[in-house]
Design a protein around this motif. Structure first.
Motif, PDB file in Angstrom:
ATOM      1  N   THR A 124      -8.537  -3.423 -10.632  1.00 49.32           N
ATOM      2  CA  THR A 124      -7.173  -3.944 -10.745  1.00 49.32           C
ATOM      3  C   THR A 124      -6.740  -3.983 -12.202  1.00 49.32           C
ATOM      4  O   THR A 124      -7.551  -4.224 -13.105  1.00 49.32           O
ATOM      5  N   ASN A 161      -4.869   4.604  -1.244  1.00 48.10           N
ATOM      6  CA  ASN A 161      -5.861   3.739  -1.884  1.00 48.10           C
ATOM      7  C   ASN A 161      -5.272   2.917  -3.032  1.00 48.10           C
ATOM      8  O   ASN A 161      -5.959   2.074  -3.601  1.00 48.10           O
ATOM      9  N   ARG A 188      -3.725  -2.201  -7.771  1.00 49.34           N
ATOM     10  CA  ARG A 188      -5.090  -2.344  -7.274  1.00 49.34           C
ATOM     11  C   ARG A 188      -5.505  -1.015  -6.647  1.00 49.34           C
ATOM     12  O   ARG A 188      -4.861  -0.535  -5.714  1.00 49.34           O
ATOM     13  N   TYR A 189      -6.579  -0.412  -7.171  1.00 46.22           N
ATOM     14  CA  TYR A 189      -7.072   0.849  -6.631  1.00 46.22           C
ATOM     15  C   TYR A 189      -8.337   0.588  -5.818  1.00 46.22           C
ATOM     16  O   TYR A 189      -9.331   0.081  -6.345  1.00 46.22           O
ATOM     17  N   MET A 190      -8.297   0.952  -4.534  1.00 49.09           N
ATOM     18  CA  MET A 190      -9.429   0.752  -3.631  1.00 49.09           C
ATOM     19  C   MET A 190     -10.337   1.983  -3.703  1.00 49.09           C
ATOM     20  O   MET A 190      -9.885   3.117  -3.514  1.00 49.09           O
ATOM     21  N   TYR A 210     -12.804  -2.612  -5.621  1.00 46.48           N
ATOM     22  CA  TYR A 210     -11.535  -2.137  -6.188  1.00 46.48           C
ATOM     23  C   TYR A 210     -11.467  -2.437  -7.684  1.00 46.48           C
ATOM     24  O   TYR A 210     -12.185  -3.293  -8.212  1.00 46.48           O
ATOM     25  N   GLN A 264       0.835  -1.190   0.000  1.00 45.06           N
ATOM     26  CA  GLN A 264       0.000   0.000   0.000  1.00 45.06           C
ATOM     27  C   GLN A 264       0.872   1.243   0.000  1.00 45.06           C
ATOM     28  O   GLN A 264       1.736   1.415   0.866  1.00 45.06           O
ATOM     29  N   GLU A 314     -10.161   1.489   3.430  1.00 44.79           N
ATOM     30  CA  GLU A 314     -10.206   0.144   4.014  1.00 44.79           C
ATOM     31  C   GLU A 314     -10.358   0.151   5.529  1.00 44.79           C
ATOM     32  O   GLU A 314     -10.774  -0.846   6.123  1.00 44.79           O
TER      33      GLU A 314
END
Length: 262
Positions: A124, A61, A108-110, A122, A54, A114
């Motif tokens: 990806t 994110n 990977r974009y959240m 998300y 991260q 979280e």
């Protein structure tokens, strides 16, 4: 495989040493062939492992990481009938094992924080290499005077670069509990589309006695045999080799483990 494993472990140790969380994941993947591939091979069953880092600050994110997996799309044994003269034939058991290996770099974009939500969707995106490889093992015939293979094992292997994109969800297990809290373990599910270059692979969708299969746009895979009585060396077809672009729909489900604090 050794180089990839070393790279993965090195990255994991580096990111673990930082203050940002590292996520390890493992999942089962069902990859459904599309377009021309759908006519030639069965679904691919794979196991994947990987890690995500991260990014800090305002980029929290966004996660970047590595993933690799290995799977299988055929494991069959077929009795093949080989004719080695006008009046004589031999039945020979042929074992087909077709597998895949893939490695990718991914982001990977959240869409949600979280630390505040139990379900986090998300997006990806990933790019890497797919390797399709098949092992064809030809057993000795039951007839000792019949037609015997000179090449008992034949390995077909081809690689293609690919990219993929998809969407998924991370789900906190406490969603199903009365006590809501952020847990270091998440359920992880996603659906991805895979697009890659052309590669060669054997047709395993409907394996049967190759002598009964008419010629198509596939290329015959020939293996040398010898007639024990006459010592005549000749070739027989044991499979069909197809060439097509890599096209898959990938459905994944597994667990994600967070190392470190938010």
């Amino acid at each position: 495989m050794k180089i990839i494993s070393t790279l993965f472990i090195s990255c994991l140790l580096y990111f673990t040493a930082t203050s940002q969380p590292v996520k390890l994941f493992g999942n089962y993947s069902l990859s459904l062939p599309q377009q021309q591939m759908a006519s030639n091979i069965q679904a691919i069953h794979s196991l994947h492992i990987g890690g995500l880092y991260q990014l800090p600050g305002q980029l929290k994110n966004l996660n970047v990481g590595l993933e690799f997996g290995i799977g299988m799309y055929a494991h069959k044994k077929i009795d093949q009938t080989f004719n080695f003269d006008a009046n004589t034939s031999t039945v020979v058991p042929v074992n087909y094992n077709s597998n895949v290996f893939n490695f990718n770099l991914q982001t990977r974009y959240m869409f949600l924080d979280e630390t505040k939500h139990l379900i986090v969707p998300y997006f990806t995106a990933k790019a890497g290499v797919y390797d399709f490889f098949s092992n064809i093992y030809i057993e000795d015939p039951s007839d000792p005077d019949g037609c015997h293979p000179l090449d008992k094992k034949n390995l077909i292997s081809d690689k293609a670069l690919y990219w993929g994109a998809g969407v998924g969800f991370q789900v906190d297990p406490s969603l199903f509990s009365k006590h809501k809290k952020d847990l270091p373990v998440k359920f992880d599910v996603s659906v991805n589309t895979i697009r890659g270059g052309k590669l060669d692979y054997i047709n395993t969708k409907d394996l049967k006695d190759e002598q009964d299969v008419p010629s198509t746009n596939g290329k015959p895979l020939l293996v040398k045999f010898i007639n024990v009585g006459t010592q005549d060396i000749h070739e027989h077809k044991v499979a069909q080799v197809y060439t097509s672009p890599l096209r898959l729909i990938e459905i994944k489900a597994g667990l994600l483990f967070r190392l470190g604090n938010w």
